[in-house]
Scaffold this active site. Structure first.
Site, PDB file in Angstrom:
ATOM      1  N   GLY A   1       0.713  -1.377   0.359  1.00 23.01           N
ATOM      2  CA  GLY A   1      -0.271  -0.311  -0.179  1.00 23.01           C
ATOM      3  C   GLY A   1       0.965   1.111   0.327  1.00 23.01           C
ATOM      4  O   GLY A   1       2.291   1.421   0.224  1.00 23.01           O
TER       5      GLY A   1
ATOM      6  N   CYS B   1       5.894   9.789   0.734  1.00 26.91           N
ATOM      7  CA  CYS B   1       4.587   8.683   0.757  1.00 26.91           C
ATOM      8  C   CYS B   1       2.843  10.325   0.210  1.00 26.91           C
ATOM      9  O   CYS B   1       1.910   9.894   0.320  1.00 26.91           O
ATOM     10  CB  CYS B   1       4.369   8.777   1.862  1.00 26.91           C
ATOM     11  SG  CYS B   1       5.832   7.926   3.486  1.00 26.91           S
TER      12      CYS B   1
END
Length: 232
Positions: free
Chosen positions: A82, A179
């Site tokens: 993820g 991120c």
């Protein structure tokens, strides 16, 4: 009776095998994690792989190309965890908990929370005060990210894991939106301690502390040190 595998003892099930893999390229380790996860069964003990990666950007399943600003000569690998894009390189501790979360009765949320707590508790040993950010997985010192987290669960088992910035070249983080967050500040352990304490922040010390904190947080009974070989 040949060919029948005896059940693993309760002691073995509650023992975490730890492999210290040193400095490794990303692709072979990723493939080995997949192979380990796909071949394990209910009698397979859990393992924790500790390592540093050669310089690489990894892009999660939902990763967007717009977050790769100027990767330059550093390779980019699209992976099955993820999250968005992050950087791995020498001086960053990467830890891959390969756990049967069904056996340990953990939800994915439980595991994420536990790993974040392990990082926070590890940093506290070095007098670094860190915390979660409710809006983004990982661990932060003030507004700066010091550790990232990305997991994959398959057949009730986890792979991928965490990366903790210890003593590294952080410049490559400026080539991405870490991120997926534009302008996110990134820090590392050696920059969060006073100059006279920097010598204490060694990779070996951080590894040792992190393993101990993970045992405590996930209630393992002990460690079995395993050989560094993985995969085929």
């Amino acid at each position: 009776m040949s060919g029948i595998v005896p059940p693993v003892s309760a002691y073995e099930m509650n023992t975490l095998g730890v492999r210290d893999l040193g400095l490794r390229g990303y692709q072979p380790v990723w493939e080995a994690m997949q192979q380990f996860t796909d071949s394990r069964d209910e009698n397979s003990p859990d393992e924790l792989w500790l390592l540093e990666h050669e310089a690489v950007f990894t892009q999660g399943q939902a990763g967007k190309a717009e977050h790769l600003l100027a990767p330059g000569e550093i390779p980019i690998i699209q992976v099955d965890r993820g999250g968005q894009v992050t950087y791995h390189g020498p001086g960053q501790l990467v830890a891959y908990p390969l756990l049967d979360i069904r056996r340990r009765q953990l939800s994915v949320r439980d595991l994420v929370h536990a790993i974040e707590q392990v990082i926070i508790n590890t940093l506290a040993v070095f007098d670094i005060q860190a915390q979660r950010n409710p809006g983004a997985p990982g661990v932060y010192v003030g507004a700066a990210k010091i550790a990232s987290l990305g997991l994959r669960i398959r057949r009730g088992c986890s792979f991928h894991g965490l990366s903790l910035n210890v003593d590294m070249d952080t410049e490559p983080f400026s080539r991405i939106n870490p991120c997926g967050f534009q302008g996110l500040a990134v820090t590392q352990m050696v920059d969060q301690v006073c100059a006279e304490d920097r010598a204490v922040v060694t990779m070996e010390k951080v590894k040792s502390v992190l393993v101990g904190k993970l045992l405590e947080e996930l209630h393992y009974g002990g460690v079995l040190v395993l050989a560094a070989g993985i995969g085929r």
